[in-house]
Design an enzyme around this catalytic site. Structure first.
Site, short mmCIF file in Angstrom:
data_model
loop_
_atom_site.label_atom_id
_atom_site.label_comp_id
_atom_site.label_asym_id
_atom_site.label_seq_id
_atom_site.Cartn_x
_atom_site.Cartn_y
_atom_site.Cartn_z
N ASP A 161 1.67 -24.59 -8.18
CA ASP A 161 0.29 -24.25 -8.58
C ASP A 161 0.24 -23.17 -9.67
O ASP A 161 -0.71 -22.38 -9.73
CB ASP A 161 -0.55 -23.79 -7.37
CG ASP A 161 -0.64 -24.85 -6.28
OD1 ASP A 161 -0.60 -26.05 -6.61
OD2 ASP A 161 -0.75 -24.49 -5.09
N HIS A 208 -6.07 -28.93 -6.98
CA HIS A 208 -5.86 -28.01 -5.86
C HIS A 208 -7.22 -27.55 -5.34
O HIS A 208 -8.08 -27.16 -6.14
CB HIS A 208 -5.02 -26.81 -6.31
CG HIS A 208 -4.72 -25.88 -5.18
ND1 HIS A 208 -3.75 -26.16 -4.24
CD2 HIS A 208 -5.30 -24.72 -4.80
CE1 HIS A 208 -3.74 -25.18 -3.34
NE2 HIS A 208 -4.68 -24.30 -3.66
N GLY A 251 -6.85 -40.62 -0.08
CA GLY A 251 -7.13 -41.07 -1.45
C GLY A 251 -8.58 -41.04 -1.89
O GLY A 251 -9.00 -41.86 -2.69
#
Ligand code: GRF
Length: 205
Positions: free
Chosen positions: A151, A110, A12
């Site tokens: 993606d 990404h 995180g």
């Protein structure tokens, strides 16, 4: 206020960056309503709790099959009346139903310059291993909307990061996080919050 939910599976650090940007006022008009993980042990949940953000776990282990898990995931999110869902290292394939329920309301970070090193199988260190194996001199990160593919959704922001001689996948991963991911993910959220504000002001005119 843009009501935001962040979905996480691991450490995180991207979540932390969003929290820091909101708390310091570097991004405005954003309220973090929930952090959800598929993994009860995700340190990201702890980060949320430390900042008083509801932290919930919906684990596939607690459901008889994928469909039941997907339904529980969607139902849990619905309860928070979110405007935007941010995938910040969420290692779960987003169910089709969820993409349909939140069109252009789910974004993902990404760790490469899409369309390089993305799609099925490219996650975590694998992305950086592939970039180094190909010998690229520049990599980076991309924030994009989530559509039905992997993606493949429209790109919102990208930032390039230099690949240096002697980089290992771990070193490159860290540099891309520090120089790109932790900046462009909060920036993309701000862009969306601003757009939404403008749209609602125009409606009220
Ligand atoms: C990041 O590299 C992100 O690009 C990818 O998963 C990783 C999550 O890291 N989607 P963290 O949990 O935010 O530290």
């Amino acid at each position: 206020m843009l009501r935001v939910g962040v979905l996480v599976s691991g450490g995180g650090t991207n979540l932390q960056s969003i929290i820091d940007h909101v708390e310091s006022g570097k991004i405005t008009g954003v309220s973090l309503e929930v952090v959800l993980s598929n993994n009860a042990g995700a340190y990201a949940l702890e980060r949320a709790r430390k900042h008083g953000i509801p932290a919930v776990c919906v684990s596939p282990k607690d459901y008889p099959d994928r469909e039941a898990f997907n339904d529980a995931l969607l139902e849990t999110l619905e309860a928070y009346h979110l405007d935007l869902i941010v995938l910040a290292g969420f290692l779960v394939v987003i169910p089709k139903k969820m993409v349909e329920r939140y069109p252009n309301q789910i974004i993902n970070i990404h760790p490469s310059l899409i369309p390089s090193f993305c799609g099925t199988g490219y996650y975590g260190l694998k992305v950086h291993e592939a970039a180094l194996a190909r010998g690229v001199k520049v990599s980076g990160a991309t924030v994009h909307y989530v559509d039905a593919g992997t993606d493949t959704g429209p790109i919102i922001l990208q930032k390039a990061v230099e690949v240096k001689d002697g980089d290992t996948p771990e070193i490159l991963q860290r540099r891309i996080m520090e120089e790109a991911e932790w900046q462009i993910l909060p920036q993309a959220i701000q862009l969306i919050a601003d757009e939404r504000k403008k749209a609602s002001e125009a409606e009220n005119r």
